[in-house]
Write a protein that holds these residues in place. Sequence first.
Motif, PDB file in Angstrom:
ATOM      1  N   SER A 111       0.722  -1.146   0.236  1.00 19.49           N
ATOM      2  CA  SER A 111       0.083  -0.033   0.094  1.00 19.49           C
ATOM      3  C   SER A 111       0.841   1.113   0.033  1.00 19.49           C
ATOM      4  N   ALA A 112       0.408   2.371  -0.932  1.00 19.79           N
ATOM      5  CA  ALA A 112       0.809   3.706  -0.607  1.00 19.79           C
ATOM      6  C   ALA A 112       1.060   4.181   0.568  1.00 19.79           C
ATOM      7  N   VAL A 113       0.357   3.436   1.856  1.00 18.45           N
ATOM      8  CA  VAL A 113       0.467   4.100   2.831  1.00 18.45           C
ATOM      9  C   VAL A 113       1.110   3.179   3.974  1.00 18.45           C
ATOM     10  N   THR A 130       0.291   8.263 -11.528  1.00 23.97           N
ATOM     11  CA  THR A 130       0.509   7.262 -12.719  1.00 23.97           C
ATOM     12  C   THR A 130      -0.452   6.404 -12.552  1.00 23.97           C
ATOM     13  N   GLY A 131      -0.548   5.590 -11.472  1.00 25.39           N
ATOM     14  CA  GLY A 131      -1.370   4.603 -11.635  1.00 25.39           C
ATOM     15  C   GLY A 131      -2.841   4.681 -11.827  1.00 25.39           C
ATOM     16  N   LEU A 132      -3.241   5.994 -11.141  1.00 20.12           N
ATOM     17  CA  LEU A 132      -4.600   6.407 -11.497  1.00 20.12           C
ATOM     18  C   LEU A 132      -4.892   6.477 -13.247  1.00 20.12           C
ATOM     19  N   GLY A 191       5.183  -1.234  -6.266  1.00 21.04           N
ATOM     20  CA  GLY A 191       6.144  -2.060  -6.181  1.00 21.04           C
ATOM     21  C   GLY A 191       7.458  -1.647  -5.545  1.00 21.04           C
ATOM     22  N   GLU A 192       8.521  -2.669  -5.689  1.00 20.57           N
ATOM     23  CA  GLU A 192       9.861  -2.477  -5.339  1.00 20.57           C
ATOM     24  C   GLU A 192      10.542  -1.218  -6.011  1.00 20.57           C
ATOM     25  N   ASP A 193      10.119  -0.985  -7.274  1.00 19.59           N
ATOM     26  CA  ASP A 193      10.609  -0.163  -8.047  1.00 19.59           C
ATOM     27  C   ASP A 193      10.322   1.286  -7.820  1.00 19.59           C
ATOM     28  N   GLY A 194       9.223   1.246  -6.807  1.00 19.16           N
ATOM     29  CA  GLY A 194       8.486   2.712  -6.779  1.00 19.16           C
ATOM     30  C   GLY A 194       7.438   3.119  -7.810  1.00 19.16           C
TER      31      GLY A 194
END
Length: 256
Positions: A111-113, A130-132, A191-194
């Motif tokens: 999660s982003a939080v 970007t995801g949205l 993800g791990e890559d940000g």
Amino acid sequence: MPFRPLAAAPEADVEVPAPVAEYAAGHGVGPDRVLPVWRNELGGLTFRLGLPSGGAEFAKWSPAAAGLDLRAEAERLAWAADFTPVPRPLHTARHDDGSHLLVTAGVPGESAVSPRWIAQPEQAARAIGTGLRALHDALPVDGCPFDWSLGSRLARAGDAALGRALAAEAPRIDRLVVCQGDACAPNTLIGEDGAWSAHVDLGALGVADFWADLAIAAWSTVWNYGAGFEHLVYDAYGVAPDAERIAFYRAVWDAT
């Protein structure tokens, strides 16, 4: 800004609801591998189920008092999963006590939080934007069977007079997309890559103006990271902020 009770990871021991425990036991998941990962403001709980194979499923349980039918979310996930990374539904059930259970396959990312991304709010805010945009571009409006239009939302507003007032003030639609329906920061996985990796909690997914999602996605960075990151969401999405539409859809969010 009004206070908003935020969903969060449980901070104390959590009793596993019977439907979750029964599902886990039936799939070879021992009690020590049923881990609470999220509690929402309605009392709902999400658990990570560590599978004997080494993978994971997630069990989302909603109490009867919340009034949620998780089968509606399962239908949306099943539809959206053909187009974009979201959890695929594996099991849904309504139990005798009125609670609902939805079990989904695991998806990559956190999660982003999560603590990692709370500590890196600039990266997280960009991933949210970007995801949205990727979600909106991937999901086809034509043929989408789900509605999240302004009219349908205001019809459910608790304050009918306020709903009518907002309807009278509505700006024209800018661009119709299939909205996530709850684009707050916790529902983007990174993800791990940000970079964003998936979206979760699609119970309100449906066709609406993209500002209905974007205004809330940016706003939620204030609730979760503090001030100063909203512009990164708009930049990453690829649009300049529209003050009128942002204010309007935030008022709708508060009303509905």
